[in-house]
Motif scaffolding. Structure first.
Motif, PDB file in Angstrom:
ATOM      1  N   VAL A   1      57.594  -6.602 -45.893  1.00  0.00           N
ATOM      2  CA  VAL A   1      57.996  -7.945 -46.321  1.00  0.00           C
ATOM      3  C   VAL A   1      58.063  -7.962 -47.847  1.00  0.00           C
ATOM      4  N   SER A   2      59.170  -8.436 -48.403  1.00  0.00           N
ATOM      5  CA  SER A   2      59.339  -8.521 -49.855  1.00  0.00           C
ATOM      6  C   SER A   2      59.637  -9.957 -50.244  1.00  0.00           C
ATOM      7  N   ILE A   3      58.922 -10.446 -51.262  1.00  0.00           N
ATOM      8  CA  ILE A   3      59.148 -11.805 -51.745  1.00  0.00           C
ATOM      9  C   ILE A   3      59.098 -11.819 -53.271  1.00  0.00           C
ATOM     10  N   THR A   4      59.710 -12.853 -53.859  1.00  0.00           N
ATOM     11  CA  THR A   4      59.631 -13.078 -55.299  1.00  0.00           C
ATOM     12  C   THR A   4      59.217 -14.526 -55.535  1.00  0.00           C
ATOM     13  N   LEU A   5      58.651 -14.773 -56.712  1.00  0.00           N
ATOM     14  CA  LEU A   5      58.198 -16.120 -57.068  1.00  0.00           C
ATOM     15  C   LEU A   5      58.344 -16.291 -58.577  1.00  0.00           C
ATOM     16  N   LYS A   6      58.939 -17.406 -58.984  1.00  0.00           N
ATOM     17  CA  LYS A   6      59.084 -17.703 -60.408  1.00  0.00           C
ATOM     18  C   LYS A   6      58.015 -18.698 -60.853  1.00  0.00           C
ATOM     19  N   ARG A   7      57.754 -18.717 -62.135  1.00  0.00           N
ATOM     20  CA  ARG A   7      56.802 -19.677 -62.689  1.00  0.00           C
ATOM     21  C   ARG A   7      57.308 -21.108 -62.426  1.00  0.00           C
ATOM     22  N   GLY A   8      56.419 -21.962 -61.928  1.00  0.00           N
ATOM     23  CA  GLY A   8      56.790 -23.346 -61.656  1.00  0.00           C
ATOM     24  C   GLY A   8      57.525 -23.558 -60.354  1.00  0.00           C
ATOM     25  N   GLU A   9      57.669 -22.512 -59.551  1.00  0.00           N
ATOM     26  CA  GLU A   9      58.397 -22.606 -58.289  1.00  0.00           C
ATOM     27  C   GLU A   9      57.415 -22.769 -57.127  1.00  0.00           C
ATOM     28  N   ILE A  10      57.839 -23.515 -56.110  1.00  0.00           N
ATOM     29  CA  ILE A  10      57.076 -23.612 -54.866  1.00  0.00           C
ATOM     30  C   ILE A  10      57.885 -22.906 -53.786  1.00  0.00           C
ATOM     31  N   LEU A  11      57.327 -21.820 -53.279  1.00  0.00           N
ATOM     32  CA  LEU A  11      57.973 -21.024 -52.234  1.00  0.00           C
ATOM     33  C   LEU A  11      57.296 -21.341 -50.907  1.00  0.00           C
ATOM     34  N   GLY A  12      58.064 -21.832 -49.950  1.00  0.00           N
ATOM     35  CA  GLY A  12      57.525 -22.105 -48.621  1.00  0.00           C
ATOM     36  C   GLY A  12      57.724 -20.909 -47.713  1.00  0.00           C
ATOM     37  N   ILE A  13      56.727 -20.673 -46.849  1.00  0.00           N
ATOM     38  CA  ILE A  13      56.854 -19.629 -45.826  1.00  0.00           C
ATOM     39  C   ILE A  13      56.949 -20.335 -44.483  1.00  0.00           C
ATOM     40  N   GLY A  14      58.122 -20.265 -43.863  1.00  0.00           N
ATOM     41  CA  GLY A  14      58.340 -20.907 -42.574  1.00  0.00           C
ATOM     42  C   GLY A  14      58.283 -19.896 -41.451  1.00  0.00           C
ATOM     43  N   GLY A  15      58.101 -20.398 -40.238  1.00  0.00           N
ATOM     44  CA  GLY A  15      58.030 -19.520 -39.075  1.00  0.00           C
ATOM     45  C   GLY A  15      57.076 -20.072 -38.048  1.00  0.00           C
ATOM     46  N   LEU A  16      56.989 -19.387 -36.931  1.00  0.00           N
ATOM     47  CA  LEU A  16      56.150 -19.829 -35.837  1.00  0.00           C
ATOM     48  C   LEU A  16      54.778 -19.176 -35.925  1.00  0.00           C
ATOM     49  N   VAL A  17      53.848 -19.699 -35.123  1.00  0.00           N
ATOM     50  CA  VAL A  17      52.517 -19.096 -35.054  1.00  0.00           C
ATOM     51  C   VAL A  17      52.648 -17.640 -34.620  1.00  0.00           C
TER      52      VAL A  17
ATOM     53  N   LEU B   1      49.154 -19.526 -56.944  1.00  0.00           N
ATOM     54  CA  LEU B   1      48.306 -20.220 -55.971  1.00  0.00           C
ATOM     55  C   LEU B   1      48.899 -20.050 -54.582  1.00  0.00           C
ATOM     56  N   LEU B   2      48.119 -19.481 -53.669  1.00  0.00           N
ATOM     57  CA  LEU B   2      48.523 -19.311 -52.281  1.00  0.00           C
ATOM     58  C   LEU B   2      47.805 -20.382 -51.455  1.00  0.00           C
ATOM     59  N   VAL B   3      48.558 -21.197 -50.727  1.00  0.00           N
ATOM     60  CA  VAL B   3      47.976 -22.321 -50.003  1.00  0.00           C
ATOM     61  C   VAL B   3      48.362 -22.225 -48.533  1.00  0.00           C
TER      62      VAL B   3
ATOM     63  N   ASN C   1      51.380 -34.221 -53.782  1.00  0.00           N
ATOM     64  CA  ASN C   1      51.753 -34.599 -55.145  1.00  0.00           C
ATOM     65  C   ASN C   1      51.036 -33.739 -56.184  1.00  0.00           C
ATOM     66  N   THR C   2      49.773 -33.391 -55.899  1.00  0.00           N
ATOM     67  CA  THR C   2      49.017 -32.539 -56.821  1.00  0.00           C
ATOM     68  C   THR C   2      49.621 -31.150 -56.889  1.00  0.00           C
ATOM     69  N   LEU C   3      50.047 -30.601 -55.752  1.00  0.00           N
ATOM     70  CA  LEU C   3      50.689 -29.286 -55.757  1.00  0.00           C
ATOM     71  C   LEU C   3      51.972 -29.322 -56.576  1.00  0.00           C
ATOM     72  N   ARG C   4      52.732 -30.394 -56.439  1.00  0.00           N
ATOM     73  CA  ARG C   4      53.956 -30.508 -57.239  1.00  0.00           C
ATOM     74  C   ARG C   4      53.626 -30.572 -58.728  1.00  0.00           C
ATOM     75  N   ALA C   5      52.554 -31.322 -59.038  1.00  0.00           N
ATOM     76  CA  ALA C   5      52.166 -31.437 -60.454  1.00  0.00           C
ATOM     77  C   ALA C   5      51.741 -30.093 -61.018  1.00  0.00           C
ATOM     78  N   LEU C   6      51.017 -29.285 -60.228  1.00  0.00           N
ATOM     79  CA  LEU C   6      50.610 -27.957 -60.672  1.00  0.00           C
ATOM     80  C   LEU C   6      51.828 -27.073 -60.917  1.00  0.00           C
ATOM     81  N   ALA C   7      52.828 -27.172 -60.027  1.00  0.00           N
ATOM     82  CA  ALA C   7      54.056 -26.401 -60.224  1.00  0.00           C
ATOM     83  C   ALA C   7      54.764 -26.841 -61.499  1.00  0.00           C
ATOM     84  N   ASP C   8      54.764 -28.144 -61.763  1.00  0.00           N
ATOM     85  CA  ASP C   8      55.403 -28.644 -62.986  1.00  0.00           C
ATOM     86  C   ASP C   8      54.700 -28.118 -64.233  1.00  0.00           C
ATOM     87  N   GLU C   9      53.412 -27.761 -64.105  1.00  0.00           N
ATOM     88  CA  GLU C   9      52.670 -27.193 -65.235  1.00  0.00           C
ATOM     89  C   GLU C   9      52.923 -25.700 -65.398  1.00  0.00           C
ATOM     90  N   GLY C  10      53.655 -25.093 -64.429  1.00  0.00           N
ATOM     91  CA  GLY C  10      53.991 -23.681 -64.551  1.00  0.00           C
ATOM     92  C   GLY C  10      53.306 -22.772 -63.549  1.00  0.00           C
TER      93      GLY C  10
END
Length: 519
Positions: A293-309, A439-441, A458-467
């Motif tokens: 599995v390969s993923i990338t993430l940028k500063r200030g970005e929220i990456l969602g991981i979708g899928g089934l159990v 941050l992995l949530v 909203n707090t997660l969005r604010a953290l992303a806005d901080e970078g």
């Protein structure tokens, strides 16, 4: 031995009390914990053969009331009758004799026992005094088929995901042939197919006379499955009525006393295309769970991981957080190659921190104060000359509490006495205290009410806005869509699609089609 028709027979043969129109009647039930009134004279009736939902904010008294009915909580005052018979409080075995079985949000799995042993824990099938393992395995396989789950009977329960452990709890309750089934947040870790399979079984049980009472924060499923809805607020009943009397806005008003704007997708400026990657993880592999599995993430970005159990979402986060010693892969942070994190200390050193899905077993020390839990990950910040400073602990934790909307007046409260929403805020504060850049949530809003959910998102969005770069896993696909800039869809241990919301808005069906590999 589970069988819907047998369950119906148990109801029919239980004598005159079983034919009573009421499965449950509670009069003036009170519960006091020290100076806190968790239940303030609750009076409630539940009709036999109905599905009765209990909703309300965290701390409203729902789970406490369910504990009273299950026999594990002794109320300070009040009376309860079950199918016309007086309830004996504080004796779960007696509750079971009255036909009550409870499925709690707090898992009661025995990790070192097999899956099939956990399902029949306390209620084994035996013949001539010997365990009938063949019959238990047969009934286990039947339940798996009915619920559309794939759990091997001999696998150790402790090696399963939280979602699969939750299914074992549900299977245990269903096969008990109870007349009154109590569910406390049964679907918090389940993906849509598992939820639908559970609801199908619930409807079958209802048709054959079983009464069900369940606590849920998912208002869609409450409106979908219930016959009656009762709303708790501040330890009292706010309102109760037939399902036809309610819609989602009216439920929210009854819960919180005013209208609430539901969490919906908030358009954020797209992360600049030319911005360098904060994280690049390539060919991440956990034997038996995920592969390449390969993923990338940028500063200030929220990456969602979708899928089934079972798709490998949690395994991916655990590998990045250093919690999978057998994992392999390559890692680049801020353009620099880093050693692969085979332990949590190395991951934290690279700026990666995880909010685990099971906050009670994996994230918090339940017997400690909230403020101690917040600072425990970095004691140097609250120490002077090698000694912990209570003043510094209070000051530092107070700042974090304000950030996550946690009540500062409850920083000295023992964590086990907090509601699920406040426990989750403490856990997020604990991870935030480490000042991670990544941050992995995992399941950030599992088992919490709509108000606390909105604050956390909203707090997660604010953290992303901080970078801060954030990767989110949630079984609630609408939640993944609402918060994410991009979504990587996983299926059977592989990343099978990437959906970019800066190009077009993603729908739940898009994620499911990718997860099921439907083109």
């Amino acid at each position: 031995m589970f069988d819907v028709n047998t369950a119906a027979g148990a109801v029919a043969s239980a004598g005159p009390s079983a034919s009573s129109p009421l499965a449950l009647r509670a009069d003036g039930v009170q519960m006091r914990y020290g100076g806190t009134m968790a239940l303030k004279g609750v009076s409630l009736e539940a009709k036999a053969g109905n599905i009765h939902a209990l909703i309300g904010e965290n701390g409203a008294g729902k789970s406490t009331f369910l504990g009273v009915i299950a026999g594990r909580v002794v109320p300070s005052a009040g009376n309860v009758s079950i199918f016309g018979q007086p309830h004996v409080f504080g004796q779960p075995r007696q509750a079971r004799r009255l036909g009550i079985t409870a499925i709690y949000q707090e898992l009661t799995i025995v990790p070192r026992l097999s899956a099939v042993a956990n399902v029949f824990l306390g209620q084994p099938i035996s013949r001539s005094g010997m365990l009938d393992e063949k019959s238990m395995r047969r009934d286990f396989d039947t339940l798996c088929e009915r619920l559309d789950v794939r759990i091997r009977p001999d696998v150790l329960a402790g090696t399963l995901s939280v979602a699969d452990q939750q299914m074992l709890e549900i299977m245990r309750g269903i096969q008990s042939e109870a007349r009154l089934l109590l569910f406390d947040e049964p679907t918090t870790s389940l993906a849509p197919p598992e939820r639908e399979a559970l609801f199908k079984i619930m409807r079958q049980l209802k048709d054959h006379g079983t009464t069900m009472m369940f606590v849920s924060h998912n208002l869609e499923e409450v409106l979908d499955i219930s016959d009656t809805v009762t709303v708790f607020r501040d330890g009292s009943l706010s309102a109760s009525g037939d399902r036809s009397d309610w819609d989602k806005p009216s439920l929210i008003r009854a819960m919180v006393g005013h209208d609430v704007v539901e969490n919906r997708r908030v358009e954020r400026p797209p992360v600049p295309a030319g911005m360098p990657f904060l994280l690049q993880a390539d060919k991440v592999t956990v034997p038996g769970a995920i592969e390449n599995v390969s993923i990338t993430l940028k500063r200030g970005e929220i990456l969602g991981i979708g899928g089934l159990v079972g798709s490998g979402r949690t395994s991916l986060l655990r590998a990045l957080a250093g919690l999978e010693p057998r994992s392999t892969g390559t890692l680049v942070i801020n353009g620099e190659a880093c050693p692969w994190p085979n332990d949590p200390r190395r991951a934290l050193g690279a700026g990666i921190a995880l909010v685990p899905e099971d906050r009670k077993a994996q994230g918090l020390v339940l017997g400690m104060r909230a403020m101690d839990n917040v600072v425990m990950a970095d004691m140097k910040q609250v120490s002077r000359m090698g000694f912990l400073s209570n003043t510094m602990i209070r000051e530092k934790s107070r700042k974090i509490a304000r950030e996550f909307g946690y009540p500062e007046t409850r920083l000295e409260t023992i964590v086990r006495h907090l509601s699920g929403g406040n426990q989750q805020k403490v856990l997020l504060g604990k991870v935030r205290f480490c000042s991670p850049s990544i941050l992995l949530v995992d399941e950030p809003t599992r088992g919490i009410d709509i108000g606390a959910k909105d604050e956390i998102m909203n707090t997660l969005r604010a953290l992303a806005d901080e970078g801060v770069g954030i990767i989110v896993v949630s079984s609630d696909l609408e939640e993944v869509i609402a918060i994410s800039d991009r979504i990587v869809v996983m299926s059977e241990g592989q990343a099978v699609a990437e959906l970019d919301q800066s190009r077009s808005t993603v729908a739940v069906g898009d994620i499911l089609h990718a997860a099921f590999r439907v083109h």
